[in-house]
Design a protein around this motif. Structure first.
Motif, PDB file in Angstrom:
ATOM      1  N   GLY A   1      42.788  33.269  38.053  1.00  0.00           N
ATOM      2  CA  GLY A   1      42.717  33.583  39.472  1.00  0.00           C
ATOM      3  C   GLY A   1      43.515  32.535  40.231  1.00  0.00           C
ATOM      4  N   PHE A   2      43.493  32.583  41.543  1.00  0.00           N
ATOM      5  CA  PHE A   2      44.297  31.669  42.350  1.00  0.00           C
ATOM      6  C   PHE A   2      43.454  31.130  43.504  1.00  0.00           C
ATOM      7  CE2 PHE A   2      47.142  30.872  45.961  1.00  0.00           C
ATOM      8  CZ  PHE A   2      48.020  29.975  45.398  1.00  0.00           C
TER       9      PHE A   2
ATOM     10  N   LEU B   1      46.335  23.466  43.917  1.00  0.00           N
ATOM     11  CA  LEU B   1      46.219  24.840  43.435  1.00  0.00           C
ATOM     12  C   LEU B   1      45.327  24.872  42.203  1.00  0.00           C
ATOM     13  CD1 LEU B   1      49.974  25.909  43.672  1.00  0.00           C
ATOM     14  CD2 LEU B   1      48.228  25.931  45.464  1.00  0.00           C
ATOM     15  N   TYR B   2      44.513  25.912  42.108  1.00  0.00           N
ATOM     16  CA  TYR B   2      43.520  26.029  41.036  1.00  0.00           C
ATOM     17  C   TYR B   2      43.680  27.368  40.320  1.00  0.00           C
ATOM     18  CZ  TYR B   2      41.375  22.393  43.916  1.00  0.00           C
ATOM     19  OH  TYR B   2      41.149  21.254  44.655  1.00  0.00           O
ATOM     20  N   ASP B   3      43.695  27.332  38.985  1.00  0.00           N
ATOM     21  CA  ASP B   3      43.744  28.538  38.165  1.00  0.00           C
ATOM     22  C   ASP B   3      42.313  28.920  37.809  1.00  0.00           C
ATOM     23  OD1 ASP B   3      44.334  30.631  36.495  1.00  0.00           O
ATOM     24  OD2 ASP B   3      45.251  29.411  34.928  1.00  0.00           O
TER      25      ASP B   3
ATOM     26  N   PHE C   1      47.585  22.179  39.803  1.00  0.00           N
ATOM     27  CA  PHE C   1      48.843  21.714  40.385  1.00  0.00           C
ATOM     28  C   PHE C   1      48.535  20.990  41.691  1.00  0.00           C
ATOM     29  CE2 PHE C   1      49.752  25.664  38.115  1.00  0.00           C
ATOM     30  CZ  PHE C   1      50.794  25.273  37.277  1.00  0.00           C
ATOM     31  N   VAL C   2      49.245  19.871  41.938  1.00  0.00           N
ATOM     32  CA  VAL C   2      49.100  19.119  43.183  1.00  0.00           C
ATOM     33  C   VAL C   2      50.500  18.843  43.724  1.00  0.00           C
ATOM     34  CG1 VAL C   2      48.257  17.000  44.278  1.00  0.00           C
ATOM     35  CG2 VAL C   2      46.979  18.008  42.383  1.00  0.00           C
ATOM     36  N   PHE C   3      50.729  19.170  44.995  1.00  0.00           N
ATOM     37  CA  PHE C   3      52.012  18.950  45.637  1.00  0.00           C
ATOM     38  C   PHE C   3      51.823  18.030  46.838  1.00  0.00           C
ATOM     39  CE2 PHE C   3      52.145  23.131  43.682  1.00  0.00           C
ATOM     40  CZ  PHE C   3      53.295  23.033  42.909  1.00  0.00           C
ATOM     41  N   LYS C   4      52.625  16.969  46.888  1.00  0.00           N
ATOM     42  CA  LYS C   4      52.601  16.058  48.027  1.00  0.00           C
ATOM     43  C   LYS C   4      53.430  16.687  49.142  1.00  0.00           C
ATOM     44  CE  LYS C   4      53.610  11.292  49.348  1.00  0.00           C
ATOM     45  NZ  LYS C   4      54.119   9.982  48.856  1.00  0.00           N
ATOM     46  N   ILE C   5      52.827  16.800  50.318  1.00  0.00           N
ATOM     47  CA  ILE C   5      53.476  17.435  51.460  1.00  0.00           C
ATOM     48  C   ILE C   5      53.674  16.384  52.540  1.00  0.00           C
ATOM     49  CG2 ILE C   5      53.337  19.313  53.128  1.00  0.00           C
ATOM     50  CD1 ILE C   5      53.443  20.220  50.161  1.00  0.00           C
TER      51      ILE C   5
ATOM     52  N   ALA D   1      37.761  25.244  50.814  1.00  0.00           N
ATOM     53  CA  ALA D   1      38.682  25.736  49.798  1.00  0.00           C
ATOM     54  C   ALA D   1      38.767  27.247  49.868  1.00  0.00           C
ATOM     55  CB  ALA D   1      38.199  25.304  48.423  1.00  0.00           C
ATOM     56  N   ARG D   2      39.901  27.765  49.482  1.00  0.00           N
ATOM     57  CA  ARG D   2      40.086  29.212  49.401  1.00  0.00           C
ATOM     58  C   ARG D   2      40.004  29.574  47.920  1.00  0.00           C
ATOM     59  NH1 ARG D   2      40.187  27.496  54.345  1.00  0.00           N
ATOM     60  NH2 ARG D   2      41.901  28.108  55.700  1.00  0.00           N
ATOM     61  N   SER D   3      38.982  30.314  47.543  1.00  0.00           N
ATOM     62  CA  SER D   3      38.740  30.653  46.142  1.00  0.00           C
ATOM     63  C   SER D   3      39.214  32.066  45.836  1.00  0.00           C
ATOM     64  CB  SER D   3      37.253  30.538  45.824  1.00  0.00           C
ATOM     65  OG  SER D   3      36.807  29.222  46.053  1.00  0.00           O
ATOM     66  N   ASN D   4      39.821  32.251  44.662  1.00  0.00           N
ATOM     67  CA  ASN D   4      40.282  33.554  44.176  1.00  0.00           C
ATOM     68  C   ASN D   4      40.958  34.358  45.286  1.00  0.00           C
ATOM     69  OD1 ASN D   4      40.735  35.353  42.101  1.00  0.00           O
ATOM     70  ND2 ASN D   4      38.748  36.352  42.299  1.00  0.00           N
ATOM     71  N   ALA D   5      41.940  33.750  45.918  1.00  0.00           N
ATOM     72  CA  ALA D   5      42.559  34.280  47.128  1.00  0.00           C
ATOM     73  C   ALA D   5      43.197  35.654  46.948  1.00  0.00           C
ATOM     74  CB  ALA D   5      43.591  33.285  47.652  1.00  0.00           C
ATOM     75  N   PHE D   6      43.852  35.895  45.814  1.00  0.00           N
ATOM     76  CA  PHE D   6      44.501  37.185  45.593  1.00  0.00           C
ATOM     77  C   PHE D   6      43.591  38.177  44.887  1.00  0.00           C
ATOM     78  CE2 PHE D   6      48.272  34.504  46.152  1.00  0.00           C
ATOM     79  CZ  PHE D   6      48.971  35.267  47.074  1.00  0.00           C
ATOM     80  N   GLY D   7      42.496  37.704  44.323  1.00  0.00           N
ATOM     81  CA  GLY D   7      41.564  38.583  43.631  1.00  0.00           C
ATOM     82  C   GLY D   7      42.113  39.122  42.315  1.00  0.00           C
ATOM     83  N   THR D   8      43.142  38.482  41.775  1.00  0.00           N
ATOM     84  CA  THR D   8      43.746  38.928  40.525  1.00  0.00           C
ATOM     85  C   THR D   8      44.504  37.771  39.882  1.00  0.00           C
ATOM     86  OG1 THR D   8      45.144  40.644  39.513  1.00  0.00           O
ATOM     87  CG2 THR D   8      45.904  39.710  41.609  1.00  0.00           C
ATOM     88  N   THR D   9      44.995  37.998  38.677  1.00  0.00           N
ATOM     89  CA  THR D   9      45.843  37.010  38.003  1.00  0.00           C
ATOM     90  C   THR D   9      47.301  37.325  38.310  1.00  0.00           C
ATOM     91  OG1 THR D   9      45.977  38.366  36.021  1.00  0.00           O
ATOM     92  CG2 THR D   9      44.152  36.806  36.161  1.00  0.00           C
TER      93      THR D   9
END
Length: 129
Positions: A100-101, A57-59, A73-77, A27-35
């Motif tokens: 965070g993101f 996607l995780y907040d 959020f979950v998106f079917k791809i 998983a990629r945690s807190n990818a942008f480092g901001t809200t």
């Protein structure tokens, strides 16, 4: 795997992440480092055989654990069948991420971790402000 990030602070004032080769194994945690708000996703599922993948996607600004952390959020791809594997998702009002993101992908929807996608989700771009 290549991850590129642009923390652009100009008149355009947006940020993006380009992630090449997301398989769901990490998983990629807190990818942008901001809200902020997510305004767009460009994604390509290279999996063959008609198997969809699920982008989650995780907040949160905490570490994301696939199969434990509940996605916001979950998106079917859809899988790679001609151009069906290519997706552009836009959110004109933006999806708010107040903590965070984080993000990941797997072969199963919801909280379930599922198996890693084979071969991967490629050309994943998030547009964030």
């Amino acid at each position: 795997m290549t991850i590129k990030q642009n923390n652009q602070f100009t008149a355009i004032d947006f940020r993006y992440i380009q992630d090449d080769g997301l398989t769901g194994s990490a998983a990629r945690s807190n990818a942008f480092g901001t809200t902020g708000k997510l305004y767009g996703i460009i994604i390509y599922n290279t999996a063959t055989g008609g198997d969809p993948g699920y982008l989650k996607l995780y907040d949160t600004n905490l570490a994301v654990t696939e199969g434990t952390t509940v996605p916001d959020f979950v998106f079917k791809i859809a899988a790679n069948t001609t151009v069906a594997g290519r997706h552009i998702l836009t959110f004109p009002e933006g999806l708010t991420f107040s903590s965070g993101f984080g993000y990941t992908a797997s072969a199963n929807p919801g909280t379930s971790a599922g198996s890693a996608l084979a071969p991967a989700i490629e050309d994943l771009v998030f547009i964030f402000k």
